[in-house]
Design an enzyme around this catalytic site. Sequence first.
Site, short mmCIF file in Angstrom:
data_model
loop_
_atom_site.label_atom_id
_atom_site.label_comp_id
_atom_site.label_asym_id
_atom_site.label_seq_id
_atom_site.Cartn_x
_atom_site.Cartn_y
_atom_site.Cartn_z
N SER A 124 43.82 33.63 45.11
CA SER A 124 44.45 34.71 44.34
C SER A 124 45.80 35.11 44.96
CB SER A 124 43.52 35.92 44.32
OG SER A 124 43.32 36.38 45.64
N TYR A 181 41.71 39.43 42.98
CA TYR A 181 40.72 39.04 41.98
C TYR A 181 39.41 39.82 42.14
CZ TYR A 181 43.08 34.63 40.52
OH TYR A 181 43.93 33.68 40.00
N CYS A 200 39.14 30.42 48.04
CA CYS A 200 38.92 31.80 47.62
C CYS A 200 37.42 31.96 47.35
CB CYS A 200 39.73 32.06 46.34
SG CYS A 200 39.42 33.67 45.60
N ASN A 201 36.79 32.87 48.07
CA ASN A 201 35.34 33.06 47.90
C ASN A 201 35.02 33.65 46.53
OD1 ASN A 201 33.82 32.79 50.79
ND2 ASN A 201 35.97 33.35 51.02
N CYS A 220 35.73 36.22 52.62
CA CYS A 220 36.93 36.37 51.81
C CYS A 220 38.02 35.74 52.66
CB CYS A 220 37.24 37.84 51.55
SG CYS A 220 38.88 38.10 50.81
N THR A 221 38.79 34.81 52.07
CA THR A 221 39.76 34.07 52.89
C THR A 221 40.91 34.95 53.37
OG1 THR A 221 40.79 33.29 50.84
CG2 THR A 221 39.22 31.82 51.92
N1 DGL Z 1 40.84 35.55 49.10
C1 DGL Z 1 39.89 35.79 48.09
C2 DGL Z 1 38.47 35.61 48.50
O1 DGL Z 1 38.24 34.77 49.36
C3 DGL Z 1 40.21 36.75 47.01
C4 DGL Z 1 40.33 38.18 47.33
C5 DGL Z 1 40.83 38.95 46.12
O2 DGL Z 1 41.75 38.47 45.46
O3 DGL Z 1 40.26 40.01 45.85
O4 DGL Z 1 37.57 36.23 47.99
#
Ligand code: DGL
Length: 282
Positions: free
Chosen positions: A7, A38, A69-70, A202-203
């Site tokens: 995201s 996201y 992205c998780n 979350c990355t």
């Molecule tokens: N980096 C993302 C993840 O690993 C997304 C975080 C987001 O956009 O809220 O979930």
Amino acid sequence: MIGLFDSGHGGLTVFRALVQRFPHLHFVYLGDHANAPYGNRSSEEIVNLTRDGIERLFAQGCPLVVLACNTATAIACRTLQQEWLPDAGYAGHNVLGVVAPMVEAATQMPWAVTSPQYPQKYNTDSIAVFGTERTISSGVYQEEILKRCPKVTVIEQECPDLAGAIEEARPEEELDAMIGSYVAMLLENTRGKAPERVILGCTHYPLVEHLFVRHLPPSTRILSQPQVVADSLEDYLARHLHYADHPPETSQTSLLTTGDPDAVARSLEIFWPEPQIFEPAG
Ligand code: DGL
């Protein structure tokens, strides 16, 4: 070329680990900064945005895309792999997520093995998972870990505003206070008992891993998602050699964004001292 999608900033933590692990390969990173975060969006929005991102990376010449992205993995990966990709006219293309490698690392069981086996059957560790609202409410980590290790305790803690605050490069004291309160909520749930391991699901969170370390009990070990994903990709590429091929004169590692490249570079300055040069995704 291999594509990576997130995201926004977060997937860069995975991108950096992959570039370091596979210096001979070329990667294209796409951050959907125009639509980040996201984590609180509807499933339909996440599926549509993720599919758009994957198609942009396919169009850049990346037959393999890693959803770094998780949230996108938890909400969209299976649907897109099973319901969209087979009929979308992208023969020879594939999409991988980041949840399966983390579940494999946390349970020490291959993804293909979905029932408890000795000795993991008797594993009684506790594993904490921090993630966005949508990743945690999907229950994917808990479900997949407990399938393989039914005696493990999985404690999940959503961090609804953290990825957005990281995207906005809020001051460190503010991020520290947010993380302190999420860790305190988690420890309230465990009645103060330190979890053996933590998944930063979350990355974006590895960008502030030092703040998690500051608040977590010293005996708790953080499983590093970027390294785990690099290990898993190494194994995958050894079995799918054609994805590791690339025409050297045309391929280049590059960073693309759907947002404003200068604003993205500026907000990354506090996390990475060296400049991150983004180009518009077009
Ligand atoms: N980096 C993302 C993840 O690993 C997304 C975080 C987001 O956009 O809220 O979930």
